[in-house]
Design a protein around this motif. Structure first.
Motif, PDB file in Angstrom:
ATOM      1  N   ASP A 227      -9.089 -10.382 -25.652  1.00  0.00           N
ATOM      2  CA  ASP A 227      -9.100  -9.044 -26.252  1.00  0.00           C
ATOM      3  C   ASP A 227      -7.975  -8.923 -27.275  1.00  0.00           C
ATOM      4  O   ASP A 227      -6.789  -8.995 -26.924  1.00  0.00           O
ATOM      5  N   ASN A 228      -8.321  -8.707 -28.533  1.00  0.00           N
ATOM      6  CA  ASN A 228      -7.323  -8.633 -29.596  1.00  0.00           C
ATOM      7  C   ASN A 228      -6.435  -7.402 -29.508  1.00  0.00           C
ATOM      8  O   ASN A 228      -5.417  -7.316 -30.201  1.00  0.00           O
ATOM      9  N   ARG A 229      -6.798  -6.441 -28.671  1.00  0.00           N
ATOM     10  CA  ARG A 229      -5.950  -5.265 -28.483  1.00  0.00           C
ATOM     11  C   ARG A 229      -4.780  -5.548 -27.545  1.00  0.00           C
ATOM     12  O   ARG A 229      -3.823  -4.770 -27.492  1.00  0.00           O
ATOM     13  N   VAL A 230      -4.848  -6.634 -26.827  1.00  0.00           N
ATOM     14  CA  VAL A 230      -3.859  -6.946 -25.793  1.00  0.00           C
ATOM     15  C   VAL A 230      -2.779  -7.875 -26.338  1.00  0.00           C
ATOM     16  O   VAL A 230      -3.079  -8.908 -26.937  1.00  0.00           O
ATOM     17  N   ARG A 231      -1.520  -7.499 -26.099  1.00  0.00           N
ATOM     18  CA  ARG A 231      -0.398  -8.367 -26.436  1.00  0.00           C
ATOM     19  C   ARG A 231       0.170  -9.066 -25.204  1.00  0.00           C
ATOM     20  O   ARG A 231       0.693 -10.172 -25.294  1.00  0.00           O
ATOM     21  N   CYS A 232       0.092  -8.388 -24.069  1.00  0.00           N
ATOM     22  CA  CYS A 232       0.599  -8.986 -22.848  1.00  0.00           C
ATOM     23  C   CYS A 232      -0.138  -8.392 -21.656  1.00  0.00           C
ATOM     24  O   CYS A 232      -0.836  -7.379 -21.770  1.00  0.00           O
ATOM     25  N   VAL A 233       0.040  -9.022 -20.502  1.00  0.00           N
ATOM     26  CA  VAL A 233      -0.546  -8.556 -19.245  1.00  0.00           C
ATOM     27  C   VAL A 233       0.588  -8.234 -18.281  1.00  0.00           C
ATOM     28  O   VAL A 233       1.588  -8.959 -18.215  1.00  0.00           O
ATOM     29  N   ILE A 234       0.438  -7.136 -17.560  1.00  0.00           N
ATOM     30  CA  ILE A 234       1.341  -6.800 -16.456  1.00  0.00           C
ATOM     31  C   ILE A 234       0.554  -6.981 -15.164  1.00  0.00           C
ATOM     32  O   ILE A 234      -0.521  -6.401 -14.987  1.00  0.00           O
ATOM     33  N   LEU A 235       1.075  -7.802 -14.272  1.00  0.00           N
ATOM     34  CA  LEU A 235       0.422  -8.045 -12.985  1.00  0.00           C
ATOM     35  C   LEU A 235       1.256  -7.396 -11.887  1.00  0.00           C
ATOM     36  O   LEU A 235       2.443  -7.692 -11.750  1.00  0.00           O
ATOM     37  N   THR A 236       0.629  -6.523 -11.109  1.00  0.00           N
ATOM     38  CA  THR A 236       1.341  -5.835 -10.041  1.00  0.00           C
ATOM     39  C   THR A 236       0.417  -5.638  -8.852  1.00  0.00           C
ATOM     40  O   THR A 236      -0.724  -6.092  -8.867  1.00  0.00           O
ATOM     41  N   GLY A 237       0.920  -4.986  -7.813  1.00  0.00           N
ATOM     42  CA  GLY A 237       0.130  -4.743  -6.609  1.00  0.00           C
ATOM     43  C   GLY A 237       0.088  -3.269  -6.270  1.00  0.00           C
ATOM     44  O   GLY A 237       1.070  -2.538  -6.476  1.00  0.00           O
ATOM     45  N   ALA A 238      -1.027  -2.826  -5.714  1.00  0.00           N
ATOM     46  CA  ALA A 238      -1.157  -1.437  -5.280  1.00  0.00           C
ATOM     47  C   ALA A 238      -0.402  -1.227  -3.966  1.00  0.00           C
ATOM     48  O   ALA A 238      -0.343  -2.122  -3.120  1.00  0.00           O
ATOM     49  N   GLY A 239       0.177  -0.054  -3.804  1.00  0.00           N
ATOM     50  CA  GLY A 239       0.876   0.246  -2.564  1.00  0.00           C
ATOM     51  C   GLY A 239       2.302  -0.281  -2.547  1.00  0.00           C
ATOM     52  O   GLY A 239       2.871  -0.611  -3.592  1.00  0.00           O
ATOM     53  N   PRO A 240       2.875  -0.418  -1.359  1.00  0.00           N
ATOM     54  CA  PRO A 240       4.300  -0.773  -1.258  1.00  0.00           C
ATOM     55  C   PRO A 240       4.616  -2.233  -1.509  1.00  0.00           C
ATOM     56  O   PRO A 240       5.780  -2.586  -1.701  1.00  0.00           O
ATOM     57  N   ASP A 241       3.597  -3.114  -1.498  1.00  0.00           N
ATOM     58  CA  ASP A 241       3.850  -4.548  -1.624  1.00  0.00           C
ATOM     59  C   ASP A 241       3.115  -5.146  -2.817  1.00  0.00           C
ATOM     60  O   ASP A 241       2.023  -4.696  -3.176  1.00  0.00           O
ATOM     61  N   PHE A 242       3.721  -6.191  -3.377  1.00  0.00           N
ATOM     62  CA  PHE A 242       3.021  -6.974  -4.400  1.00  0.00           C
ATOM     63  C   PHE A 242       1.877  -7.730  -3.749  1.00  0.00           C
ATOM     64  O   PHE A 242       0.714  -7.546  -4.085  1.00  0.00           O
ATOM     65  N   SER A 243       2.186  -8.597  -2.790  1.00  0.00           N
ATOM     66  CA  SER A 243       1.160  -9.285  -2.003  1.00  0.00           C
ATOM     67  C   SER A 243       1.804  -9.936  -0.793  1.00  0.00           C
ATOM     68  O   SER A 243       2.856 -10.570  -0.901  1.00  0.00           O
ATOM     69  N   SER A 244       1.134  -9.785   0.344  1.00  0.00           N
ATOM     70  CA  SER A 244       1.618 -10.392   1.585  1.00  0.00           C
ATOM     71  C   SER A 244       1.228 -11.861   1.694  1.00  0.00           C
ATOM     72  O   SER A 244       1.661 -12.547   2.619  1.00  0.00           O
ATOM     73  N   GLY A 245       0.396 -12.355   0.763  1.00  0.00           N
ATOM     74  CA  GLY A 245      -0.001 -13.756   0.807  1.00  0.00           C
ATOM     75  C   GLY A 245      -1.499 -13.911   0.915  1.00  0.00           C
ATOM     76  O   GLY A 245      -2.260 -12.980   0.641  1.00  0.00           O
ATOM     77  N   TYR A 246      -1.928 -15.094   1.309  1.00  0.00           N
ATOM     78  CA  TYR A 246      -3.357 -15.354   1.442  1.00  0.00           C
ATOM     79  C   TYR A 246      -3.919 -14.636   2.668  1.00  0.00           C
ATOM     80  O   TYR A 246      -3.233 -14.483   3.686  1.00  0.00           O
ATOM     81  N   ASP A 247      -5.150 -14.200   2.549  1.00  0.00           N
ATOM     82  CA  ASP A 247      -5.823 -13.520   3.647  1.00  0.00           C
ATOM     83  C   ASP A 247      -6.088 -14.532   4.758  1.00  0.00           C
ATOM     84  O   ASP A 247      -6.823 -15.503   4.561  1.00  0.00           O
ATOM     85  N   LEU A 248      -5.512 -14.307   5.912  1.00  0.00           N
ATOM     86  CA  LEU A 248      -5.612 -15.253   7.029  1.00  0.00           C
ATOM     87  C   LEU A 248      -6.754 -14.931   7.977  1.00  0.00           C
ATOM     88  O   LEU A 248      -6.883 -15.573   9.024  1.00  0.00           O
ATOM     89  N   GLN A 249      -7.583 -13.966   7.635  1.00  0.00           N
ATOM     90  CA  GLN A 249      -8.648 -13.576   8.560  1.00  0.00           C
ATOM     91  C   GLN A 249      -9.622 -14.717   8.840  1.00  0.00           C
ATOM     92  O   GLN A 249     -10.236 -14.765   9.898  1.00  0.00           O
ATOM     93  N   ARG A 250      -9.759 -15.670   7.895  1.00  0.00           N
ATOM     94  CA  ARG A 250     -10.706 -16.756   8.141  1.00  0.00           C
ATOM     95  C   ARG A 250     -10.249 -17.678   9.271  1.00  0.00           C
ATOM     96  O   ARG A 250     -11.029 -18.487   9.771  1.00  0.00           O
ATOM     97  N   TYR A 251      -8.996 -17.555   9.691  1.00  0.00           N
ATOM     98  CA  TYR A 251      -8.533 -18.380  10.807  1.00  0.00           C
ATOM     99  C   TYR A 251      -9.074 -17.899  12.144  1.00  0.00           C
ATOM    100  O   TYR A 251      -8.853 -18.547  13.167  1.00  0.00           O
ATOM    101  N   ASP A 252      -9.757 -16.736  12.141  1.00  0.00           N
ATOM    102  CA  ASP A 252     -10.246 -16.229  13.429  1.00  0.00           C
ATOM    103  C   ASP A 252     -11.558 -16.868  13.862  1.00  0.00           C
ATOM    104  O   ASP A 252     -12.214 -16.405  14.786  1.00  0.00           O
ATOM    105  N   ARG A 253     -11.949 -17.940  13.191  1.00  0.00           N
ATOM    106  CA  ARG A 253     -13.124 -18.706  13.599  1.00  0.00           C
ATOM    107  C   ARG A 253     -12.817 -20.186  13.400  1.00  0.00           C
ATOM    108  O   ARG A 253     -11.969 -20.544  12.575  1.00  0.00           O
ATOM    109  N   PRO A 254     -13.494 -21.077  14.126  1.00  0.00           N
ATOM    110  CA  PRO A 254     -13.208 -22.511  14.005  1.00  0.00           C
ATOM    111  C   PRO A 254     -13.437 -23.024  12.582  1.00  0.00           C
ATOM    112  O   PRO A 254     -14.287 -22.514  11.844  1.00  0.00           O
ATOM    113  N   VAL A 255     -12.654 -24.024  12.196  1.00  0.00           N
ATOM    114  CA  VAL A 255     -12.816 -24.639  10.881  1.00  0.00           C
ATOM    115  C   VAL A 255     -14.131 -25.412  10.850  1.00  0.00           C
ATOM    116  O   VAL A 255     -14.417 -26.227  11.733  1.00  0.00           O
TER     117      VAL A 255
END
Length: 284
Positions: free
Chosen positions: A49-77
């Motif tokens: 997009d030619n209107r964009v000079r830079c990107v700001i990356l942030t997180g909603a709420g009190p945290d940027f990110s707690s990490g990868y979603d670990l919910q998939r560990y609740d079942r066997p690999v």
């Protein structure tokens, strides 16, 4: 101008910048594959997009990110899923790690600069995103670290070496301990740390300055620095990091963590992982 095409991120365009917000505040912006795919697509959209000079990356709420979603560990690999790669074999696991890494690397590969605006917790996969950005500005009370390195594997992306050097990289990654925003600024993990109530204004002021520069020059200057990082092995190291994480997944502590998740739940597994480390916080 906001965009309603996305589910797991918010995309807003105004004043020469695209603001991309990780938007799972109820999950502390835990990263799943769908979010990473949307982020990848939005980054390349902003880059075009030619209107964009830079990107700001942030997180909603009190945290940027707690990490990868670990919910998939609740079942066997799975060994195999409908004639597709599962995750139980080493090569299959490495393949999945590399595929997800290609989504994250858009931050490094895109031509326009990305500022990470970090508040609260920036942990594990959150650091994989933030450290691939061009500049990080954080709140004084932010926390950075990779606690899963204590038992679950190694880091699937690793820019720590290039940010803080080998000793601090080892100090933080070999223990999974956390470092606060102001100390992160002192060791060079972030560009600047400011009081939380000044964070957005600080980031916007930097974006205002970038908006004054020709996009072609922003690209040229970002890319020459990143090419320098590549000459120092940064891109090769990222690929090796993904494969090394698959190796780390073979550790007995990883097997034990997964078993605890299945038998006692994710909360208990994380408690057992982090409990012996107390606050787990580095003080300079």
């Amino acid at each position: 101008m906001s965009d309603d095409r996305y589910t797991f991120i918010r995309y807003e365009l105004a004043d020469g910048r695209a603001r991309i917000t990780l938007n799972r505040p109820d999950k502390r912006n835990a990263l799943n594959e769908e979010l990473l795919t949307e982020l990848h697509d939005a980054l390349w959209e902003a880059d075009e997009d030619n209107r964009v000079r830079c990107v700001i990356l942030t997180g909603a709420g009190p945290d940027f990110s707690s990490g990868y979603d670990l919910q998939r560990y609740d079942r066997p690999v799975a060994l195999q899923v409908e004639h597709r790669r599962g995750r139980a074999k080493f090569d299959d696991d490495a393949w999945h790690q590399e595929r997800l890494q290609r989504l994250r690397m858009a931050l490094f590969d895109m031509h326009k600069p990305v500022i990470a605006q970090v508040q609260g917790r920036c942990l594990a996969g959150g650091t994989d995103l933030a450290l691939l950005c061009d500049m990080i500005i954080c709140a004084d009370d932010a926390s950075f670290g990779f606690p899963p390195a204590r038992s679950q594997g190694s880091l699937p992306s690793n820019m720590w070496l290039y940010m803080v050097g080998p000793q601090w990289a080892k100090r933080l990654l070999l223990t999974g301990d956390l470092i606060g925003g102001r100390d992160a600024s002192t060791i060079g993990l972030v560009l600047k740390s400011v009081p939380a109530d000044q964070l957005e204004a600080e980031v916007e002021a930097l974006a205002d300055r970038l908006a004054l520069i020709d996009a072609d020059l922003l690209s040229a200057n970002k890319r020459i620095v990143n090419i320098g990082l590549e000459l120092m092995g940064a891109r090769t190291l990222q690929r090796l990091a993904a494969e090394m994480d698959a190796r780390g997944h073979l550790a007995e502590s990883r097997t034990a963590f997964n078993r605890t998740v299945l038998e006692e739940g994710l909360k208990e597994a994380v408690k057992q992982r982090d409990g012996p480390f107390g606050t787990g916080r580095v003080e300079l």
